[in-house]
Design a protein around this motif. Structure first.
Motif, PDB file in Angstrom:
ATOM      1  N   PRO A   4      35.509  41.311  34.158  1.00 35.96           N
ATOM      2  CA  PRO A   4      35.825  39.886  34.184  1.00 35.96           C
ATOM      3  C   PRO A   4      36.526  39.414  35.449  1.00 35.96           C
ATOM      4  O   PRO A   4      36.680  38.224  35.652  1.00 35.96           O
ATOM      5  N   ASP A   5      36.971  40.363  36.273  1.00 36.36           N
ATOM      6  CA  ASP A   5      37.864  39.976  37.359  1.00 36.36           C
ATOM      7  C   ASP A   5      37.281  40.263  38.738  1.00 36.36           C
ATOM      8  O   ASP A   5      36.750  39.378  39.394  1.00 36.36           O
ATOM      9  N   LEU A  36      31.487  35.725  43.878  1.00 38.13           N
ATOM     10  CA  LEU A  36      31.907  34.374  44.252  1.00 38.13           C
ATOM     11  C   LEU A  36      32.193  34.335  45.749  1.00 38.13           C
ATOM     12  O   LEU A  36      31.810  33.396  46.452  1.00 38.13           O
ATOM     13  N   ARG A  62      30.433  31.983  48.628  1.00 34.12           N
ATOM     14  CA  ARG A  62      31.142  31.195  49.638  1.00 34.12           C
ATOM     15  C   ARG A  62      30.701  31.584  51.043  1.00 34.12           C
ATOM     16  O   ARG A  62      30.555  30.742  51.922  1.00 34.12           O
ATOM     17  N   ARG A 122      37.988  31.765  34.419  1.00 34.26           N
ATOM     18  CA  ARG A 122      36.907  31.974  35.373  1.00 34.26           C
ATOM     19  C   ARG A 122      35.554  31.645  34.746  1.00 34.26           C
ATOM     20  O   ARG A 122      35.239  32.139  33.653  1.00 34.26           O
ATOM     21  N   SER A 181      35.259  37.153  30.272  1.00 37.29           N
ATOM     22  CA  SER A 181      35.782  36.345  31.364  1.00 37.29           C
ATOM     23  C   SER A 181      37.270  36.654  31.431  1.00 37.29           C
ATOM     24  O   SER A 181      37.759  37.561  30.766  1.00 37.29           O
ATOM     25  N   ALA A 182      37.983  35.881  32.229  1.00 39.68           N
ATOM     26  CA  ALA A 182      39.412  36.114  32.342  1.00 39.68           C
ATOM     27  C   ALA A 182      40.146  34.795  32.459  1.00 39.68           C
ATOM     28  O   ALA A 182      39.598  33.815  32.972  1.00 39.68           O
ATOM     29  N   TYR A 218      43.853  33.113  33.759  1.00 38.64           N
ATOM     30  CA  TYR A 218      44.975  33.393  34.661  1.00 38.64           C
ATOM     31  C   TYR A 218      45.970  32.253  34.571  1.00 38.64           C
ATOM     32  O   TYR A 218      45.597  31.119  34.287  1.00 38.64           O
ATOM     33  N   GLU A 245      47.026  36.868  37.835  1.00 40.02           N
ATOM     34  CA  GLU A 245      46.107  36.406  38.861  1.00 40.02           C
ATOM     35  C   GLU A 245      45.040  37.457  39.148  1.00 40.02           C
ATOM     36  O   GLU A 245      45.210  38.618  38.768  1.00 40.02           O
ATOM     37  N   PRO A 246      43.951  37.067  39.813  1.00 40.58           N
ATOM     38  CA  PRO A 246      42.903  38.039  40.120  1.00 40.58           C
ATOM     39  C   PRO A 246      43.457  39.260  40.823  1.00 40.58           C
ATOM     40  O   PRO A 246      44.251  39.157  41.754  1.00 40.58           O
ATOM     41  N   HIS A 287      46.059  39.896  33.949  1.00 37.32           N
ATOM     42  CA  HIS A 287      45.199  38.781  33.559  1.00 37.32           C
ATOM     43  C   HIS A 287      44.932  38.871  32.067  1.00 37.32           C
ATOM     44  O   HIS A 287      45.222  39.895  31.431  1.00 37.32           O
ATOM     45  N   MET A 319      42.104  39.103  29.496  1.00 47.85           N
ATOM     46  CA  MET A 319      40.668  39.375  29.422  1.00 47.85           C
ATOM     47  C   MET A 319      40.124  38.693  28.175  1.00 47.85           C
ATOM     48  O   MET A 319      40.656  38.893  27.080  1.00 47.85           O
ATOM     49  N   GLY A 372      36.716  29.841  40.942  1.00 47.79           N
ATOM     50  CA  GLY A 372      37.684  30.823  41.420  1.00 47.79           C
ATOM     51  C   GLY A 372      39.052  30.180  41.357  1.00 47.79           C
ATOM     52  O   GLY A 372      39.199  29.108  40.772  1.00 47.79           O
ATOM     53  N   ALA A 373      40.039  30.794  41.956  1.00 43.11           N
ATOM     54  CA  ALA A 373      41.411  30.272  41.905  1.00 43.11           C
ATOM     55  C   ALA A 373      41.426  28.812  42.348  1.00 43.11           C
ATOM     56  O   ALA A 373      40.921  28.481  43.410  1.00 43.11           O
TER      57      ALA A 373
END
Lengths: 197, 174
Positions: A71-72, A79, A83, B57, B66-67, B69, B124-125, B129, B131, B166-167
């Motif tokens: 998931p991370d 991603l 970009r 995310r 997914s995750a 945060y 954070e990534p 986190h 899950m 993303g963040a």
């Protein structure tokens, strides 16, 4: 005598300081071939058909490793690739990303096609037998390990986060961590893309 | 003379020690306090534990996990801990941390995320986190996701996370 004594060390310091940006620029522009890490391989690609790395000859390729239950790090890596692609613009026409699964048990060709498609048409998901995957990770000096972590997600796969930039001849030129600043990846990719005859 | 200098340095470093920013993931960066409190993201001031910039995310359709945060700040004088998270988006939500094991990174479920008093803790990534396992549907960018956080002392806090690629820009980006 005193003045001369000061001049030379000062001169040396200035030369060194001037050299620093030169050294930086020449190493950024000089991406030597990383011998012994990387190499051709054939795995199973979309539709269950064999996919050989050599099919990407003529294109600059980023090889990534991961798995769809992650998931991370893995979605974050893809991603980042998305970009990067956006930043390359037109030059991105000759850029491809490969996502090699470290979880061939669960990541079939179909699962991978659905997964990577989310990020863009320029990513190809690859699977194979565990032996084949291990051969590739061995050549690329990346590591992975299945771990029964007690998570409700089932087993997890610990893995290195190395990402490999290959030139149009399939040679490894840069190895990054997945979260390397985007700027560096863009710069390096552009250099290698400009090199395509 | 040398001894006095050493003594002064030793005392100085002992006094300064607690004030220096910690480097490991999940610990505080006191010098960033101002920036975080002015975050442009969602900032929930609910009691003692502040929850900032919760995000989920976006993942491909068919992706099983997914995750989520977020940044937590324990503004109290007593240590607390995040024990569990529940969300309608996933059948299970587990707290995980990322551990370096040789050249590999490994996700490991943890019982709780400790929240020392007065400190920020980031999920954070690449670090702690949440899950999210067995997703009810693929989270879409822009979607709002309810997260119910359970703390050891502060009880339950409900926040709304936003799904992003993303963040989020307003958040903590290194």
């Amino acid at each position: 005598m005193k003045r001369k004594g000061l001049f030379f060390p000062l001169f040396l310091v200035l030369v060194i300081l001037a050299g620093v940006p030169i050294i930086y620029y020449s190493s950024a522009r000089d991406l030597p071939v990383i011998d012994g890490i990387g190499g051709d391989f054939t795995l199973t690609g979309p539709g269950g058909r064999p996919f050989a790395l050599s099919e990407t000859r003529g294109k600059v390729v980023m090889v990534t490793f991961g798995y769809t239950h992650c998931p991370d790090v893995c979605p974050a890596t893809l991603l980042q690739m998305k970009r990067l692609m956006a930043r390359l613009g037109e030059a991105g026409e000759n850029f491809r990303v490969l996502f090699v699964t470290l979880d061939p048990e669960r990541d079939t060709a179909e699962v991978l096609t659905n997964y990577v498609g989310f990020f863009g048409p320029w990513v190809t998901g690859l699977t194979g037998s565990l032996d084949q995957i291990q051969d590739v990770t061995g050549s690329y000096r990346t590591f992975f390990k299945k771990s029964e972590s007690g998570s409700k997600a089932g087993y997890l796969v610990a893995h290195s986060d190395f990402v490999y930039l290959l030139d149009h001849l399939g040679r490894t030129r840069v190895i990054y961590h997945y979260n390397e600043p985007l700027e560096k990846m863009v710069e390096d990719a552009k250099l290698l893309l400009a090199d395509i005859p | 003379m040398k001894f006095r200098i050493l003594l002064a340095a030793a005392i100085g470093s002992l006094l300064l020690g607690p004030w220096l920013p910690a480097d490991e993931k999940g610990t505080a960066h006191p010098h960033r306090t101002g920036a975080m409190d002015k975050s442009r993201g969602m900032h929930h001031e609910m009691g003692v534990i502040h929850v900032m910039n919760p995000w989920v995310r976006a993942v491909p359709p068919g992706a099983p996990s997914s995750a989520a945060y977020l940044v937590l700040r324990n503004t109290g004088a007593k240590a607390d801990a995040l024990l569990a998270v529940k969300t309608p988006l996933a059948k299970h939500a587990e707290l995980h941390t990322m551990v370096k094991s040789g050249a590999m990174m490994e996700m490991r479920p943890v019982e709780s995320v400790p929240l020392p008093p007065g400190q920020y803790v980031k999920l954070e990534p690449g670090g702690y986190h949440v899950m999210l396992i067995e997703l009810a549907h693929p989270p879409k960018v822009g979607e709002k996701v309810a997260l119910l956080l359970r703390f050891r002392h502060a009880g339950e806090v409900r926040v709304e996370a936003v799904v992003t690629e993303g963040a989020p820009m307003g958040g903590m980006k290194h």
